[in-house]
Design an enzyme around this catalytic site. Structure first.
Site, PDB file in Angstrom:
ATOM      1  N   GLU B 272      -2.681   4.436  -0.219  1.00 55.62           N
ATOM      2  CA  GLU B 272      -3.600   4.562  -1.361  1.00 55.62           C
ATOM      3  C   GLU B 272      -2.965   4.025  -2.636  1.00 55.62           C
ATOM      4  OE1 GLU B 272      -6.542   5.068  -0.564  1.00 55.62           O
ATOM      5  OE2 GLU B 272      -6.207   5.925   1.435  1.00 55.62           O
ATOM      6  N   HIS B 275      -3.832   0.426  -2.950  1.00 55.26           N
ATOM      7  CA  HIS B 275      -5.184   0.229  -3.490  1.00 55.26           C
ATOM      8  C   HIS B 275      -5.202   0.480  -5.005  1.00 55.26           C
ATOM      9  CE1 HIS B 275      -7.442  -0.469   0.144  1.00 55.26           C
ATOM     10  NE2 HIS B 275      -7.100   0.670   0.712  1.00 55.26           N
TER      11      HIS B 275
END
Lengths: 504, 504
Positions: B272, B275
């Site tokens: 994550e 991202h």
């Protein structure tokens, strides 16, 4: 299932269109909640832009030809039921506001207050009123012009126009009457209580340190007993306690944790619970409509004050919860339940309004009311403010602020342009006692309900008489329906006398 | 201060109007984040209504005469710079989508998938494909019709039309070429690695229990070293890890805590982070515009895979963080850093895609790609799905699902109407290796940067080559600009061979 309350087709069409406005309000609330709880600090500027844009869009939808047409059509309808009339009344108020105030003034106000708020914070820190003065002058000027626009096709004074924004239908005459009835008796009562020494002016519990995790558990425990619906709500932490509703199924409260003086954390929870209960007990069939929210600041505050002052700050509350409190806050084993009650219900003159006990709190409000009304009506120049503030403080409460930060600079309201807001706080206290009187007439002594932890008895009564209606009736009408009379400050004085002079 | 990138007046006017659309997207993101983290469960239905209404409103603003006029004016302008061209390209894509798809189809899709998703969940629980089958049939039919609308005035197959929604400009020919190049080599490589026994198929660390609070600290520590900006982001917990951006200044990630098998929590954080870094490093001057977001699913996934597989799942990462990890997870004192690395990099056939190692993960995707393409093109009936799935699974990965819940029913995607999405996952893995190759050409071995905790070297390179542009360039062009060539799966195969056969 439950019966649909909106039967008129034109009203239904209006409400269908209103869904967009509702969704924008919903989102805006979540943006606010997040800002005050979990938002990363670096996001503040961008968040401001997003929120301002959504609010402008909301206003644009209100003023769109499509929505206005639907409203006009619905307004013409005859034979509307009370809910439907409520929708018309509330939408009409908002429409009038947006239509009367020129967008440039709204923009000017937004820019002025966003600057003023920051300056106010710094001025308060430095306790220097002169820093804030030019900004306050601009704000008063803007509010005056705003009031002038609002008075178009309408009776009343400049102050009435602003007051009505926060408390529908309330005029300075109402406030003068109500405050006139309590000002002297309250000043005397306050003196009498102080002289009697029945309630302490300071307490060792103010210094007792608590474990924050345990305090959180105690807060949740009390909320569970009060009947807070955690399936539709949350308890979080923020710099200042608040309640906010996204929609009828999502009403959140916050409290604060200072690590000592635990009544501040629990008292805030009781207070915010009262606000939240109001929103949570609105008739579900009103969800998503303009009337699915508490009707006014004053009525809202009466509900929070009810749970804070009448329920939580009672001998019965302490007696019935003392074992739970001791389990979580072990230092309480050194204190009797009477000690704890007296700690909750201390009475002493305070410089700071938000720290004031329930007895002399309204005197803080009367002071602000008198000042802001004179300020708006140009009977008082901004220069005189600190001095007038301090004189009134001495006269009503018996102390003189040592610096502006504990005097005229203490409240955020004027810096954000909120003139006419303060009276609703005192109305809340007064109404809470009026509701109590009616509750006891209908259901018997509240002390019993509290002692038996039958908080559902209280909340059921409130739901039936006040909450479920949302904004269906204007506040004055709601009060009359619920209590059988107009706002009457007598009950508030009686309540205080009984509690603080006759020992409760 | 920084130079303004949008100079053209027509573009500026378009962007000014776009602010409303942006704010609605901002709010919608926060509604989603809240839904998956802190929202009280009872609010789910009302939240759905609010979100759907905001999304419809967003679409309405896009399609408003005012916005379309501004777009047409801006589109005609000549001499636009790359950023301005990017704005035109991205807005045009969205406008075309909304204009081509009839509102009734969007509504039909929304209703169908909201039912199908619930049924899929239950079907998965019961491992009963027949329950889900009729819903999937409807969904495929809708997607087919949608693709037909999208193909108006356009070349390509039905599948191309859907693929393009997730990965601009990508066609089934591209996917066939890329997947054609890796399918066989990857199957062989996977077998070879399994036969070599260089990487374990199971590990005692999978069973080691951790303290969740300590794990949270470890996650934060690693994020701090990676360079996650906690001033513009947060780490929270959710049922499935995700990254979401409100705006450029508010990009949040979540992870999960199972109480054991700690690589799942930390690996999710690394993923994550990749991202989030992409969104956080976009040029601030693009904030609030249509190009202020990662350009495509595939490029986005390449960034998360980069940080998960190449950085975090590396021997050097483990070696340099082993002391920190041992301090927070004391059971690691019984394991060498090589043990931990092998635990992070286990290789074994998995039924479940999201559990798959980085070697055979793309085989899961190829399987889904082949099936969903045939399904859309009516070369495969829905009835045959479970069987075809299982046969392919055996052929590519070497195992046969024992039940549909670990086979054809495992993924949420089809139930929400996402056909054409899967290929982007494999593209992400492939691109991550291609970016790695270019990074090493420019900056030297990544192993050194990791060993020295010089993660800023990596993120700076990514910012310069990929992140800062947002969606300025279409994905294919961005890849070419950054690496000098088209998407080339050779590097991915080389990377895996080196890491898993030659010991890294």
């Amino acid at each position: 299932m439950s019966e649909e309350v909106f039967k008129n087709k034109k009203i239904r069409k209006l409400l269908e269109k209103y869904a967009e406005i509702w969704a924008l309000g919903y989102a805006s609330s979540l943006l606010s909640w997040d800002l005050d709880t979990y938002m990363p600090r670096g996001a503040v500027e961008e968040r401001g832009k997003a929120k301002a844009t959504l609010n402008l869009l909301r206003q644009k939808l209100y003023l769109s030809t499509e929505f206005k047409e639907l409203f006009k059509e619905a307004e013409k309808e005859e034979g509307l039921n009370d809910y439907e009339k409520g929708v018309i009344r509330v939408v009409k108020r908002t429409l009038e506001y947006f239509e009367k105030i020129p967008p440039e003034l709204i923009k000017e106000e937004a820019i002025t207050v966003s600057k003023a708020r920051v300056v106010w914070e710094r001025a308060k820190e430095k306790s220097d009123f002169s820093m804030f003065k030019p900004h306050l002058e601009k704000i008063v000027d803007i509010q005056r012009r705003k009031a002038e626009y609002l008075l178009k096709d309408k009776e009343g004074t400049l102050y009435d126009a602003l007051l009505d924004l926060y408390e529908e239908g309330l005029t300075h005459k109402d406030v003068d009457r109500v405050f006139g009835e309590i000002k002297e008796p309250l000043t005397k009562l306050f003196r009498k209580i102080l002289d009697s020494d029945m309630y302490p002016r300071s307490h060792p519990l103010e210094e007792e340190k608590y474990d924050i995790e345990a305090m959180r558990h105690l807060n949740i425990l009390v909320l569970e007993y009060f009947g807070y619906d955690f399936n539709r709500g949350r308890l979080d932490e923020s710099a200042h306690p608040f309640t906010i509703e996204m929609g009828i199924d999502d009403v959140r409260i916050t409290t604060w944790y200072h690590g000592k003086d635990f009544r501040r954390s629990l008292g805030a929870v009781a207070h915010e619970f009262g606000h939240a209960l109001y929103e949570m007990q609105i008739d579900k069939r009103l969800a998503g409509t303009p009337i699915a929210t508490g009707v006014s600041m004053g009525v809202h505050e009466s509900q929070s004050r009810f749970w804070e002052n009448i329920v939580w700050r009672s001998r019965e509350f302490v007696e019935t919860f003392i074992r739970d409190m001791r389990a979580l806050l072990p230092f309480l084993r050194n204190y009797s339940s009477e000690d704890v009650y007296k700690y909750f219900a201390m009475v002493r003159p305070e410089y700071i309004r938000v720290e004031a006990d329930e007895v002399h709190y309204p005197l803080h409000i009367i002071l602000r009311y008198e000042i802001e009304k004179d300020m708006l009506e140009e009977k008082l120049s901004i220069d005189e403010l600190p001095q007038v503030w301090n004189e009134k403080m001495q006269s009503y409460i018996g102390i003189t602020p040592r610096k502006d930060s504990e005097g005229v600079l203490q409240d955020v309201h004027w810096s954000i342009g909120a003139i006419g807001y303060f009276p609703t706080y005192a109305l809340g206290s007064i109404l809470s006692a009026q509701f109590l009187r009616k509750y006891e007439e209908d259901c018997g002594p509240i002390s019993e309900a509290i002692r038996e932890r039958r908080f559902d008895k209280i909340s059921e009564w409130q739901k039936e008489k006040i909450h479920r209606w949302g904004s269906t009736y204007p506040p004055k009408e709601l009060v009359k329906k619920a209590t059988g009379e107009d706002i009457n400050p007598r009950y508030f004085l009686e309540y205080l006398e009984k509690k603080y002079l006759k020992g409760g």
